[in-house]
Write an enzyme that holds these catalytic residues in place. Structure first.
Site, PDB file in Angstrom:
ATOM      1  N   ARG A  10       1.399 -11.881   6.005  1.00  0.00           N
ATOM      2  CA  ARG A  10       2.849 -12.025   6.108  1.00  0.00           C
ATOM      3  C   ARG A  10       3.494 -11.486   7.634  1.00  0.00           C
ATOM      4  O   ARG A  10       4.528 -11.701   7.738  1.00  0.00           O
ATOM      5  CB  ARG A  10       3.848 -11.710   4.701  1.00  0.00           C
ATOM      6  CG  ARG A  10       3.558 -12.529   3.613  1.00  0.00           C
ATOM      7  CD  ARG A  10       4.044 -11.945   2.617  1.00  0.00           C
ATOM      8  NE  ARG A  10       5.371 -11.667   2.462  1.00  0.00           N
ATOM      9  CZ  ARG A  10       5.966 -11.103   1.611  1.00  0.00           C
ATOM     10  NH1 ARG A  10       5.529 -10.528   0.574  1.00  0.00           N
ATOM     11  NH2 ARG A  10       7.345 -11.017   1.602  1.00  0.00           N
TER      12      ARG A  10
ATOM     13  N   PRO B  90       0.852  -1.221  -0.046  1.00  0.00           N
ATOM     14  CA  PRO B  90      -0.193   0.050  -0.004  1.00  0.00           C
ATOM     15  C   PRO B  90       0.855   1.253  -0.133  1.00  0.00           C
ATOM     16  O   PRO B  90       1.821   1.429   0.759  1.00  0.00           O
ATOM     17  CB  PRO B  90      -0.727  -0.056   1.315  1.00  0.00           C
ATOM     18  CG  PRO B  90      -1.016  -1.530   1.700  1.00  0.00           C
ATOM     19  CD  PRO B  90       0.550  -2.029   1.168  1.00  0.00           C
ATOM     20  N   GLU B  91       0.527   2.266  -1.029  1.00  0.00           N
ATOM     21  CA  GLU B  91       1.348   3.377  -1.117  1.00  0.00           C
ATOM     22  C   GLU B  91       0.283   4.461  -0.610  1.00  0.00           C
ATOM     23  O   GLU B  91      -0.728   4.204   0.157  1.00  0.00           O
ATOM     24  CB  GLU B  91       1.781   3.667  -2.363  1.00  0.00           C
ATOM     25  CG  GLU B  91       2.811   2.681  -2.724  1.00  0.00           C
ATOM     26  CD  GLU B  91       3.521   2.927  -4.006  1.00  0.00           C
ATOM     27  OE1 GLU B  91       3.493   4.085  -4.726  1.00  0.00           O
ATOM     28  OE2 GLU B  91       3.869   2.039  -4.911  1.00  0.00           O
TER      29      GLU B  91
ATOM     30  N   HIS C  37      -5.241 -14.952   9.772  1.00  0.00           N
ATOM     31  CA  HIS C  37      -4.395 -13.893   9.700  1.00  0.00           C
ATOM     32  C   HIS C  37      -4.705 -12.721  10.641  1.00  0.00           C
ATOM     33  O   HIS C  37      -4.111 -11.539  10.539  1.00  0.00           O
ATOM     34  CB  HIS C  37      -4.124 -13.397   8.228  1.00  0.00           C
ATOM     35  CG  HIS C  37      -3.871 -14.250   7.187  1.00  0.00           C
ATOM     36  ND1 HIS C  37      -2.974 -15.391   7.126  1.00  0.00           N
ATOM     37  CD2 HIS C  37      -4.590 -14.752   6.184  1.00  0.00           C
ATOM     38  CE1 HIS C  37      -3.052 -16.112   6.301  1.00  0.00           C
ATOM     39  NE2 HIS C  37      -4.016 -15.720   5.917  1.00  0.00           N
TER      40      HIS C  37
END
Ligand SMILES: [Zn+2]
Length: 274
Positions: free
Chosen positions: A113, A2-3, A94
């Site tokens: 992750r 994500p930017e 997650h």
């Protein structure tokens, strides 16, 4: 990863969904995502506090609490935030952090992750972090002249300077490639050799592409999800990133993919980016 536009999308969604909400409970399922707080003390810091506002700084989602503390979430590659209706519902895949809210909902931080982070910081700690970050490209103070000054101070590749968070906050690989393509500037040009007109064109291109992507709720390749669990729509509008080997949409020449500039995939047109 994500930017700026993806982080902005998450922050705007959360601001609408959870601002005014009070934290009633805190469950840590994956303590390795925590920074500047630990699993033993996070409850004491958060329970009873109200979320006043959610906003974005650089690629960080910032939740202001009513006692001056802030929760900072940096989703990095695979992190996402979700609001669920029932705080007692089963754990999601997650899921790392669950904040139960007084109205019965819950705010979750999930990360496949677990390279993203979830921090709780004081006002002073936030000021320290904020001071290490560069100007926001959507700030009206980010003019062509301001960008020109930033570029003139570095002899590195222009693409590298665009992505340097200490100089310009929130721009990563995707939007650097897009802005340089739109401005017609070769990503490997030395920043300090760009003209004032180049800087103005690059500033306009960066602001334009970031704004358009926010409108489309960001770019999703694989993992980015907004607070509703949905994908961003901007990938279809990308002109450069991911288009190595395909014809340039401006001049028809075959686009190049190289890793020689900064070790990451840079996509550009050798013919019309000078
Ligand atoms: Zn071209």
């Amino acid at each position: 990863m994500p930017e700026l536009p993806e982080t902005e999308t998450i922050a705007r969604d959360l601001d609408r969904l959870v601002s005014g909400g009070e934290v009633r409970g805190c469950t840590i399922l994956r303590p390795d995502v925590l920074r500047r707080v630990n699993a033993a003390s996070i409850g004491t810091k958060l329970i009873g506090r109200r979320i006043e506002r959610t906003w974005r700084r650089a690629k960080i989602v910032v939740l202001d609490l009513n006692d001056g503390q802030r929760i900072l979430v940096q989703p990095r590659f695979t992190g996402s935030m979700r609001v669920i209706r029932d705080c007692d519902s089963p754990t999601l895949p997650h899921e790392c952090v669950r904040l139960a809210l007084a109205d019965g909902r819950a705010l979750l931080y999930c990360d496949i992750r677990r390279l993203g982070t979830f921090s709780v910081v004081s006002e002073g700690q936030f000021s320290d972090i904020d001071s290490t970050l560069g100007i926001e490209p959507l700030d009206p103070a980010f003019t062509g002249a301001r960008l020109s000054g930033i570029l003139r101070s570095s002899g590195r590749f222009v693409k590298v300077v665009l992505m340097d968070q200490r100089r310009i906050a929130g721009c990563g690989n995707i939007y650097a490639c897009e802005a340089l393509w739109r401005a017609g500037i070769d990503p490997s040009r030395r920043a300090d050799l760009l003209s004032g007109d180049d800087a103005q064109a690059l500033r306009d291109a960066l602001v334009g592409v970031l704004s358009a992507s926010i409108e489309a709720r960001g770019t999703t390749f694989r993992d980015f999800r907004d607070a509703r669990g949905e994908r961003g729509q901007f990938a279809a509008s990308l002109e450069a990133y991911g288009r190595g080997g395909q014809p340039c949409r401006r001049c028809g020449h075959r686009m190049i993919e190289t890793h020689a500039i900064d070790g990451r995939a840079t996509h550009f047109c050798y013919r019309c980016q000078e």
